[in-house]
Design a protein around this motif. Structure first.
Motif, PDB file in Angstrom:
ATOM      1  N   PHE A   1     -25.419 121.169  11.924  1.00  0.00           N
ATOM      2  CA  PHE A   1     -25.546 120.000  12.799  1.00  0.00           C
ATOM      3  C   PHE A   1     -27.002 119.668  13.126  1.00  0.00           C
ATOM      4  CE2 PHE A   1     -25.923 118.243  17.089  1.00  0.00           C
ATOM      5  CZ  PHE A   1     -25.167 117.094  16.952  1.00  0.00           C
ATOM      6  N   LEU A   2     -27.354 118.401  12.996  1.00  0.00           N
ATOM      7  CA  LEU A   2     -28.663 117.910  13.423  1.00  0.00           C
ATOM      8  C   LEU A   2     -28.434 116.507  13.964  1.00  0.00           C
ATOM      9  CD1 LEU A   2     -31.457 119.124  13.402  1.00  0.00           C
ATOM     10  CD2 LEU A   2     -31.882 118.016  11.224  1.00  0.00           C
ATOM     11  N   LYS A   3     -28.577 116.367  15.258  1.00  0.00           N
ATOM     12  CA  LYS A   3     -28.181 115.121  15.932  1.00  0.00           C
ATOM     13  C   LYS A   3     -28.736 113.872  15.247  1.00  0.00           C
ATOM     14  CE  LYS A   3     -27.179 112.978  20.193  1.00  0.00           C
ATOM     15  NZ  LYS A   3     -26.101 112.250  19.539  1.00  0.00           N
ATOM     16  N   ASP A   4     -27.860 112.927  15.023  1.00  0.00           N
ATOM     17  CA  ASP A   4     -28.177 111.631  14.421  1.00  0.00           C
ATOM     18  C   ASP A   4     -28.645 111.712  12.967  1.00  0.00           C
ATOM     19  OD1 ASP A   4     -27.527 110.397  16.788  1.00  0.00           O
ATOM     20  OD2 ASP A   4     -29.590 110.454  17.544  1.00  0.00           O
TER      21      ASP A   4
ATOM     22  N   MET B   1     -31.380 113.969   5.350  1.00  0.00           N
ATOM     23  CA  MET B   1     -32.725 113.494   5.683  1.00  0.00           C
ATOM     24  C   MET B   1     -33.316 112.683   4.535  1.00  0.00           C
ATOM     25  SD  MET B   1     -35.333 113.143   7.512  1.00  0.00           S
ATOM     26  CE  MET B   1     -35.433 114.173   8.957  1.00  0.00           C
ATOM     27  N   CYS B   2     -33.219 113.228   3.320  1.00  0.00           N
ATOM     28  CA  CYS B   2     -33.809 112.575   2.152  1.00  0.00           C
ATOM     29  C   CYS B   2     -33.102 111.256   1.838  1.00  0.00           C
ATOM     30  CB  CYS B   2     -33.725 113.522   0.953  1.00  0.00           C
ATOM     31  SG  CYS B   2     -34.583 112.931  -0.498  1.00  0.00           S
ATOM     32  N   LYS B   3     -31.763 111.288   1.922  1.00  0.00           N
ATOM     33  CA  LYS B   3     -30.993 110.112   1.519  1.00  0.00           C
ATOM     34  C   LYS B   3     -30.902 109.065   2.631  1.00  0.00           C
ATOM     35  CE  LYS B   3     -27.028 110.971  -0.692  1.00  0.00           C
ATOM     36  NZ  LYS B   3     -25.585 111.228  -0.849  1.00  0.00           N
ATOM     37  N   ASN B   4     -30.490 109.491   3.829  1.00  0.00           N
ATOM     38  CA  ASN B   4     -30.168 108.514   4.873  1.00  0.00           C
ATOM     39  C   ASN B   4     -31.357 108.125   5.753  1.00  0.00           C
ATOM     40  OD1 ASN B   4     -27.614 108.892   3.896  1.00  0.00           O
ATOM     41  ND2 ASN B   4     -27.055 110.384   5.447  1.00  0.00           N
TER      42      ASN B   4
ATOM     43  N   GLN C   1     -34.969 109.013   5.089  1.00  0.00           N
ATOM     44  CA  GLN C   1     -36.132 108.601   4.285  1.00  0.00           C
ATOM     45  C   GLN C   1     -35.755 107.600   3.187  1.00  0.00           C
ATOM     46  OE1 GLN C   1     -38.082 109.565   6.465  1.00  0.00           O
ATOM     47  NE2 GLN C   1     -39.583 110.735   5.328  1.00  0.00           N
ATOM     48  N   THR C   2     -34.454 107.427   2.981  1.00  0.00           N
ATOM     49  CA  THR C   2     -33.906 106.519   1.952  1.00  0.00           C
ATOM     50  C   THR C   2     -34.507 106.770   0.566  1.00  0.00           C
ATOM     51  OG1 THR C   2     -35.458 104.711   2.472  1.00  0.00           O
ATOM     52  CG2 THR C   2     -33.363 104.705   3.651  1.00  0.00           C
ATOM     53  N   VAL C   3     -34.693 108.030   0.247  1.00  0.00           N
ATOM     54  CA  VAL C   3     -35.238 108.399  -1.062  1.00  0.00           C
ATOM     55  C   VAL C   3     -34.117 108.872  -1.999  1.00  0.00           C
ATOM     56  CG1 VAL C   3     -36.799 109.987  -2.267  1.00  0.00           C
ATOM     57  CG2 VAL C   3     -37.506 108.962  -0.104  1.00  0.00           C
ATOM     58  N   GLY C   4     -33.349 109.848  -1.532  1.00  0.00           N
ATOM     59  CA  GLY C   4     -32.219 110.326  -2.340  1.00  0.00           C
ATOM     60  C   GLY C   4     -32.635 111.147  -3.549  1.00  0.00           C
ATOM     61  N   ALA C   5     -33.693 111.971  -3.370  1.00  0.00           N
ATOM     62  CA  ALA C   5     -34.142 112.796  -4.500  1.00  0.00           C
ATOM     63  C   ALA C   5     -33.249 114.015  -4.718  1.00  0.00           C
ATOM     64  CB  ALA C   5     -35.584 113.246  -4.257  1.00  0.00           C
ATOM     65  N   ILE C   6     -32.531 114.427  -3.677  1.00  0.00           N
ATOM     66  CA  ILE C   6     -31.680 115.617  -3.791  1.00  0.00           C
ATOM     67  C   ILE C   6     -30.265 115.293  -3.316  1.00  0.00           C
ATOM     68  CG2 ILE C   6     -33.411 117.461  -3.655  1.00  0.00           C
ATOM     69  CD1 ILE C   6     -33.100 117.423  -0.630  1.00  0.00           C
TER      70      ILE C   6
END
Ligand code: FES
Length: 237
Positions: free
Chosen positions: A37-40, A157-160, A162-167
């Motif tokens: 869990f990590l809020k938001d 974090m990466c996808k939602n 930072q909108t990068v989606g590298a992983i």
């Protein structure tokens, strides 16, 4: 704001109707252990460390994603709850590289802290362990999948954010890993080297490269198709 009455460990409280059990417990100063869990950022109910007993429910429920409702009764410290959390943690640890003395996250590791808090000293489950290659070709991030607990925080974090989606998560069951498309090194996918995945990793599965001079040297090298951070940095409490 609509409020509901809930009871947690015999403590009666009123909370907003859109709260989860975890948020309601926090309001009542009742501690429920969490890992994924990590809020938001990551509210996916992946690890089951936060299970609680909900009156009337047939199985234990993950507090971080279970919504409150009027009259809900929750118990966070029953023998069944404590045993389930311990078994879950032991199962995670049974496939975790336990090189804590040489790990950069030692003493600052959420898995280590949970093991201490839940008094896990022995692991009842022995079996096959992942033996995956460490990816250290990126100029900034070292990825050690053998330490990954599959919490998916880095993916969210990466996808939602930072909108990068590298992983992303690949494979299933015992072979489940967090990896890149076609298991390529991070240096060969559109990673922007923002380091936010490291910030949210609860263990040492993602870490910064030690030698900062080499990082800058690599980032300045036009032959490396590296994009320097463009996405906004997010501070995680
Ligand atoms: Fe609730 Fe992971 S913290 S399922």
């Amino acid at each position: 704001m609509q409020m509901v009455n809930v009871t947690i460990d015999n403590c009666k409280i009123q909370v907003p109707a859109n709260y989860t059990v975890l948020e309601a417990a926090k309001q009542a100063n009742i501690d429920i252990p969490t890992l994924c869990f990590l809020k938001d950022i990551n509210e996916v109910g992946a690890c089951r460390m936060c299970v609680v007993e909900v009156k009337g429910a047939r199985s234990l429920q993950a507090a971080c994603v279970y919504p409150v409702s009027e009259g809900l009764e929750v118990y966070t410290q029953t023998p069944a709850v404590r045993e389930a959390r311990k078994v879950t943690l032991e199962l995670i640890l049974s496939n975790h590289e336990k090189k804590c003395l040489t790990c950069v996250r030692s003493e600052n590791c959420e898995l280590q802290r949970l093991a201490k808090d839940l008094n896990v000293k022995d692991i009842r489950f022995e079996g096959e362990m992942s033996n995956l290659p460490i990816d250290d070709l990126s100029p900034s991030v070292v990825r050690d999948p053998n330490k990954c607990v599959l919490c998916r925080r880095c993916v969210s974090m990466c996808k939602n954010v930072q909108t990068v989606g590298a992983i992303d998560v690949t494979e299933r069951g015992f072979r489940t890993t967090v990896s890149t498309a076609f298991n390529k090194p991070l240096s060969e996918v559109p990673c922007v080297n923002c380091g936010q995945c490291i910030n949210v990793c609860p263990v040492g599965a993602l870490r910064e490269k030690d030698d900062i001079d080499k990082v800058w040297e690599a980032l300045a090298n036009p032959e490396l198709h590296v994009v320097v951070q463009t996405a906004p940095a997010v501070r995680v409490a």
